[in-house]
Write a protein that holds these residues in place. Structure first.
Motif: not given
Ligand code: SF4
Length: 269
Positions: A15-20, A37-42
């Motif tokens: 994951f790219i830190p803070g991409v979201y 990471m946000n996408y993975a979580l959702s």
């Protein structure tokens, strides 16, 4: 949602830190889904239609979990940073937040962005019949199978322009409120991070404005009879763009994690 899973994902090098943090949340059109990471979580939630339905208990249970985990993580971070959350004067804090909120809404660019949301809403309302007629016309053309005619292509182009306009209609205002709030907070709290964050939010708003301008330009080609109303919207958006660039002169140079390798405005996301 699980706190340990979030911590594990946060350390995952994929994951790219803070991409979201400075994206436009249009995941369906984003090239960084596998690195977000946000996408993975959702993803799990997207797979479960019950958690997407506001009338379903699962939706509210999930929201409760999110708040709970977020608060626990906030407490942990505060402890690590030596901040005593109980020592914060909540009344004073609420007063300050209210003052910031009022100041945010008084900025000329937030006012103009809010006016734009209304203008777009009005345009769609007034042109509901026109859009329906165009859809029927393109459908008839497709059914007629006229050699050389490509009504499907025209329909896709129109659909794309409409989707872009709708996606950014409210987001521009929301991002500009966040940008204004960051600037005000930075001055009040003498906090270096807030103005940088404000520039990031302003950049997302700029991208939204520019894409909306392009989309309205596309709609103008398909609906020439609406020239006056579309030109009004374009003039308004161009004025808003100038206001944002004046208020946030460093926004374009802000490097969004993942999206902007060189810190230049990269419109290829
Ligand atoms: S970075 Fe892309 S995938 Fe992640 S939340 Fe933003 S739009 Fe969605």
């Amino acid at each position: 949602m699980d706190k340990e899973l979030i911590k594990k994902l946060a350390n995952d090098p994929r994951f790219i830190p803070g991409v979201y943090n400075y994206c436009d949340r249009w995941c369906e059109r984003c090239e960084f889904t596998s690195r977000c990471m946000n996408y993975a979580l959702s993803e799990d939630e997207i797979d479960n239609p019950q958690t997407q339905d506001i009338t379903n208990k699962a939706f509210w249970d999930q929201l409760h979990d999110i708040f709970k985990v977020t608060f626990e993580m906030l407490e942990e971070s505060a402890e690590e940073m030596g901040i005593d959350l109980n020592a914060i004067d909540s009344e004073e804090f609420a007063k300050q937040q209210e003052q910031i909120r009022k100041t945010v809404k008084q900025q000329p660019y937030t006012k103009a962005a809010f006016a734009y949301t209304k203008m777009v809403g009005g345009w769609f309302k007034s042109n509901k019949d026109l859009l329906e007629e165009k859809g029927n016309e393109l459908l008839s053309l497709a059914q007629a199978e006229i050699p050389g005619a490509r009504p499907d292509k025209e329909a896709l182009k129109i659909q794309d322009c409409l989707e872009v306009v709708r996606w950014y209609q409210h987001q521009i205002y929301v991002k500009l409120c966040r940008a204004a709030s960051g600037m005000i907070r930075g001055e009040l709290e003498n906090n270096e991070y807030s103005p940088q964050d404000a520039n990031g939010s302003a950049k997302v708003a700029i991208i939204g404005i520019e894409r909306s301008i392009a989309a309205w330009g596309g709609l103008l080609n398909h609906f020439p009879q609406q020239e006056d109303s579309i030109l009004d919207l374009l003039v308004h958006l161009k004025g808003l763009l100038r206001q944002v660039e004046t208020a946030f002169p460093d926004a374009r140079a802000f490097a969004r994690p993942g999206f902007d390798a060189q810190g230049k405005l990269d419109d290829s996301q």
